[in-house]
Write a protein that holds these residues in place. Sequence first.
Motif, PDB file in Angstrom:
ATOM      1  N   ALA A  81       0.905  -1.112   0.039  1.00 19.84           N
ATOM      2  CA  ALA A  81      -0.171   0.162  -0.012  1.00 19.84           C
ATOM      3  C   ALA A  81       0.718   1.223  -0.045  1.00 19.84           C
ATOM      4  CB  ALA A  81      -0.896  -0.023   1.332  1.00 19.84           C
ATOM      5  N   ARG A  82       0.322   2.283  -0.860  1.00 19.15           N
ATOM      6  CA  ARG A  82       0.983   3.554  -0.709  1.00 19.15           C
ATOM      7  C   ARG A  82       0.043   4.816  -0.369  1.00 19.15           C
ATOM      8  NH1 ARG A  82       3.738   1.941  -5.696  1.00 19.15           N
ATOM      9  NH2 ARG A  82       2.376   3.315  -6.891  1.00 19.15           N
ATOM     10  N   PRO A  83       0.313   5.853  -0.053  1.00 24.96           N
ATOM     11  CA  PRO A  83      -0.515   7.000   0.314  1.00 24.96           C
ATOM     12  C   PRO A  83      -1.326   7.306  -1.052  1.00 24.96           C
ATOM     13  CG  PRO A  83       1.780   7.640   1.224  1.00 24.96           C
ATOM     14  CD  PRO A  83       1.779   6.206   0.328  1.00 24.96           C
ATOM     15  N   SER A  84      -0.787   7.081  -2.457  1.00 23.16           N
ATOM     16  CA  SER A  84      -1.777   7.415  -3.398  1.00 23.16           C
ATOM     17  C   SER A  84      -2.947   6.547  -3.343  1.00 23.16           C
ATOM     18  CB  SER A  84      -1.059   7.127  -4.563  1.00 23.16           C
ATOM     19  OG  SER A  84      -0.503   5.988  -5.005  1.00 23.16           O
ATOM     20  N   HIS A  85      -3.108   5.230  -2.636  1.00 28.34           N
ATOM     21  CA  HIS A  85      -4.099   4.327  -2.618  1.00 28.34           C
ATOM     22  C   HIS A  85      -5.578   4.622  -1.541  1.00 28.34           C
ATOM     23  CE1 HIS A  85      -0.781   1.204  -3.839  1.00 28.34           C
ATOM     24  NE2 HIS A  85      -1.592   1.444  -4.980  1.00 28.34           N
ATOM     25  N   THR A  86      -4.783   5.705  -0.978  1.00 26.98           N
ATOM     26  CA  THR A  86      -5.926   6.347  -0.148  1.00 26.98           C
ATOM     27  C   THR A  86      -7.472   6.541  -0.664  1.00 26.98           C
ATOM     28  OG1 THR A  86      -4.438   7.199   1.451  1.00 26.98           O
ATOM     29  CG2 THR A  86      -6.575   8.138   1.601  1.00 26.98           C
ATOM     30  N   SER A  87      -8.308   6.055  -0.600  1.00 29.40           N
ATOM     31  CA  SER A  87      -9.754   6.181  -1.244  1.00 29.40           C
ATOM     32  C   SER A  87     -10.600   5.452  -0.628  1.00 29.40           C
ATOM     33  CB  SER A  87      -9.260   5.822  -2.775  1.00 29.40           C
ATOM     34  OG  SER A  87     -10.618   6.176  -3.359  1.00 29.40           O
ATOM     35  N   GLN A  88     -11.849   5.661  -1.113  1.00 28.80           N
ATOM     36  CA  GLN A  88     -12.986   4.560  -0.744  1.00 28.80           C
ATOM     37  C   GLN A  88     -13.053   3.663  -2.000  1.00 28.80           C
ATOM     38  OE1 GLN A  88     -16.827   4.651   1.555  1.00 28.80           O
ATOM     39  NE2 GLN A  88     -17.685   5.809  -0.461  1.00 28.80           N
ATOM     40  N   TYR A  89     -13.210   2.287  -1.380  1.00 30.24           N
ATOM     41  CA  TYR A  89     -13.400   1.128  -2.250  1.00 30.24           C
ATOM     42  C   TYR A  89     -14.803   0.495  -2.045  1.00 30.24           C
ATOM     43  CZ  TYR A  89      -8.452   1.801  -3.140  1.00 30.24           C
ATOM     44  OH  TYR A  89      -7.083   2.140  -3.261  1.00 30.24           O
ATOM     45  N   LEU A  90     -15.669   0.660  -3.248  1.00 30.60           N
ATOM     46  CA  LEU A  90     -16.877   0.080  -3.317  1.00 30.60           C
ATOM     47  C   LEU A  90     -17.103  -1.246  -4.220  1.00 30.60           C
ATOM     48  CD1 LEU A  90     -18.733   3.460  -3.839  1.00 30.60           C
ATOM     49  CD2 LEU A  90     -19.188   2.088  -2.032  1.00 30.60           C
ATOM     50  N   CYS A  91     -17.773  -2.352  -3.538  1.00 34.08           N
ATOM     51  CA  CYS A  91     -18.039  -3.445  -4.099  1.00 34.08           C
ATOM     52  C   CYS A  91     -19.193  -3.278  -4.494  1.00 34.08           C
ATOM     53  CB  CYS A  91     -17.613  -4.658  -3.359  1.00 34.08           C
ATOM     54  SG  CYS A  91     -17.787  -6.272  -3.825  1.00 34.08           S
ATOM     55  N   ALA A  92     -19.689  -3.925  -5.677  1.00 35.77           N
ATOM     56  CA  ALA A  92     -21.087  -4.065  -6.209  1.00 35.77           C
ATOM     57  C   ALA A  92     -21.385  -5.537  -6.796  1.00 35.77           C
ATOM     58  CB  ALA A  92     -21.271  -2.859  -7.178  1.00 35.77           C
ATOM     59  N   PHE A 102     -26.580  -3.960  -6.390  1.00 35.66           N
ATOM     60  CA  PHE A 102     -26.379  -3.661  -5.192  1.00 35.66           C
ATOM     61  C   PHE A 102     -24.785  -3.346  -4.873  1.00 35.66           C
ATOM     62  CE2 PHE A 102     -30.588  -4.770  -3.920  1.00 35.66           C
ATOM     63  CZ  PHE A 102     -30.891  -5.872  -4.798  1.00 35.66           C
ATOM     64  N   PHE A 103     -24.659  -2.374  -4.051  1.00 29.76           N
ATOM     65  CA  PHE A 103     -23.484  -1.830  -3.773  1.00 29.76           C
ATOM     66  C   PHE A 103     -23.347  -2.223  -2.103  1.00 29.76           C
ATOM     67  CE2 PHE A 103     -21.249   0.908  -7.055  1.00 29.76           C
ATOM     68  CZ  PHE A 103     -22.268   0.873  -7.768  1.00 29.76           C
ATOM     69  N   GLY A 104     -22.091  -2.400  -1.822  1.00 31.83           N
ATOM     70  CA  GLY A 104     -21.920  -2.608  -0.548  1.00 31.83           C
ATOM     71  C   GLY A 104     -21.613  -1.174  -0.034  1.00 31.83           C
ATOM     72  N   PRO A 105     -21.422  -1.035   1.364  1.00 29.65           N
ATOM     73  CA  PRO A 105     -21.212   0.145   2.053  1.00 29.65           C
ATOM     74  C   PRO A 105     -19.801   0.841   1.925  1.00 29.65           C
ATOM     75  CG  PRO A 105     -20.793  -1.687   3.587  1.00 29.65           C
ATOM     76  CD  PRO A 105     -21.367  -2.409   2.304  1.00 29.65           C
ATOM     77  N   GLY A 106     -18.825   0.009   1.394  1.00 33.77           N
ATOM     78  CA  GLY A 106     -17.741   0.513   1.184  1.00 33.77           C
ATOM     79  C   GLY A 106     -16.552   0.355   2.047  1.00 33.77           C
ATOM     80  N   THR A 107     -15.456   0.351   1.804  1.00 31.83           N
ATOM     81  CA  THR A 107     -14.169   0.367   2.788  1.00 31.83           C
ATOM     82  C   THR A 107     -13.515   1.861   2.470  1.00 31.83           C
ATOM     83  OG1 THR A 107     -13.850  -1.894   2.691  1.00 31.83           O
ATOM     84  CG2 THR A 107     -11.939  -0.576   3.286  1.00 31.83           C
ATOM     85  N   ARG A 108     -13.210   2.324   3.502  1.00 35.59           N
ATOM     86  CA  ARG A 108     -12.429   3.834   3.723  1.00 35.59           C
ATOM     87  C   ARG A 108     -11.191   3.524   4.047  1.00 35.59           C
ATOM     88  NH1 ARG A 108     -14.198   8.735   2.547  1.00 35.59           N
ATOM     89  NH2 ARG A 108     -16.466   8.151   2.686  1.00 35.59           N
ATOM     90  N   LEU A 109     -10.204   3.571   2.882  1.00 28.81           N
ATOM     91  CA  LEU A 109      -8.675   3.006   3.253  1.00 28.81           C
ATOM     92  C   LEU A 109      -8.030   4.425   3.105  1.00 28.81           C
ATOM     93  CD1 LEU A 109      -6.287   1.131   3.481  1.00 28.81           C
ATOM     94  CD2 LEU A 109      -6.480   0.998   0.831  1.00 28.81           C
ATOM     95  N   THR A 110      -7.138   4.506   4.298  1.00 24.81           N
ATOM     96  CA  THR A 110      -5.997   5.526   4.604  1.00 24.81           C
ATOM     97  C   THR A 110      -4.770   4.977   4.711  1.00 24.81           C
ATOM     98  OG1 THR A 110      -7.759   6.972   5.593  1.00 24.81           O
ATOM     99  CG2 THR A 110      -5.411   7.504   5.941  1.00 24.81           C
ATOM    100  N   VAL A 111      -3.927   5.253   3.820  1.00 27.80           N
ATOM    101  CA  VAL A 111      -2.323   4.894   3.799  1.00 27.80           C
ATOM    102  C   VAL A 111      -1.533   6.027   4.399  1.00 27.80           C
ATOM    103  CG1 VAL A 111      -0.595   3.655   2.608  1.00 27.80           C
ATOM    104  CG2 VAL A 111      -2.909   3.106   1.835  1.00 27.80           C
ATOM    105  N   LEU A 112      -0.976   5.773   5.449  1.00 31.48           N
ATOM    106  CA  LEU A 112      -0.129   6.899   5.785  1.00 31.48           C
ATOM    107  C   LEU A 112       1.249   6.660   5.379  1.00 31.48           C
ATOM    108  CD1 LEU A 112      -1.225   6.795   9.623  1.00 31.48           C
ATOM    109  CD2 LEU A 112      -2.081   8.187   7.730  1.00 31.48           C
TER     110      LEU A 112
END
Lengths: 112, 115
Positions: A81-92, A102-112
């Motif tokens: 993982a890199r800081p540029s990967h910081t984002s919300q990831y949605l599965c459908a 249908f969409f899932g609720p999402g995973t909010r990823l923060t890479v420091l």
Amino acid sequence: EADIYQTPRYLVIGTGKKITLECSQTMGHDKMYWYQQDPGMELHLIHYSYGVNSTEKGDLSSESTVSRIRTEHFPLTLESARPSHTSQYLCASIGGGLNEQFFGPGTRLTVL
Amino acid sequence: QKEVEQDPGPLSVPEGAIVSLNCTYSNSAFQYFMWYRQYSRKGPELLMYTYSSGNKEDGRFTAQVDKSSKYISLFIRDSQPSDSATYLCAMSFLFSGAGSYQLTFGKGTKLSVIP
């Protein structure tokens, strides 16, 4: 209520770590998708699958990989993982027609 | 030029107002047109989808597609504070060989309905 789940919901990790984002659905849908969503921006398709052992890259270049060994499970992995990967990831998932999506609720990823 | 253009707003309206949300697109091959509602920190939820041109109504929501102008709209009548969310448009064509779809999204319009 949609039977599509994502874990974890929130994740903060350091640079260089390997992570797997989980997505599961209990509806028996063949078609599953991973999207990346940044604030105020479009959802961008990063991976999709039309069934078991079928995976394709989407429009947005991504350093992640996916697998589809079981119909109900579509995990996404970042090897380093890199800081540029910081984002919300949605599965459908989509069933027989577009009205069955249908969409899932999402995973909010923060890479420091 | 992006394939799908959507004004991100924000849009603020009083309760009871009629809301009009719009998207334009450039790819004439799109056949399916969708509107989603996304509450903060949640995944999008499909509100309506239409195939080809025309109108579709569901309760307080009406979706319109004008393929000749490459323009789609979502109207919300008697808007409520619970309608406050981000509204996303999306479009697709059918990959008949795989029987599947790839969705192209707009940026979303953030709507606030003020009581």
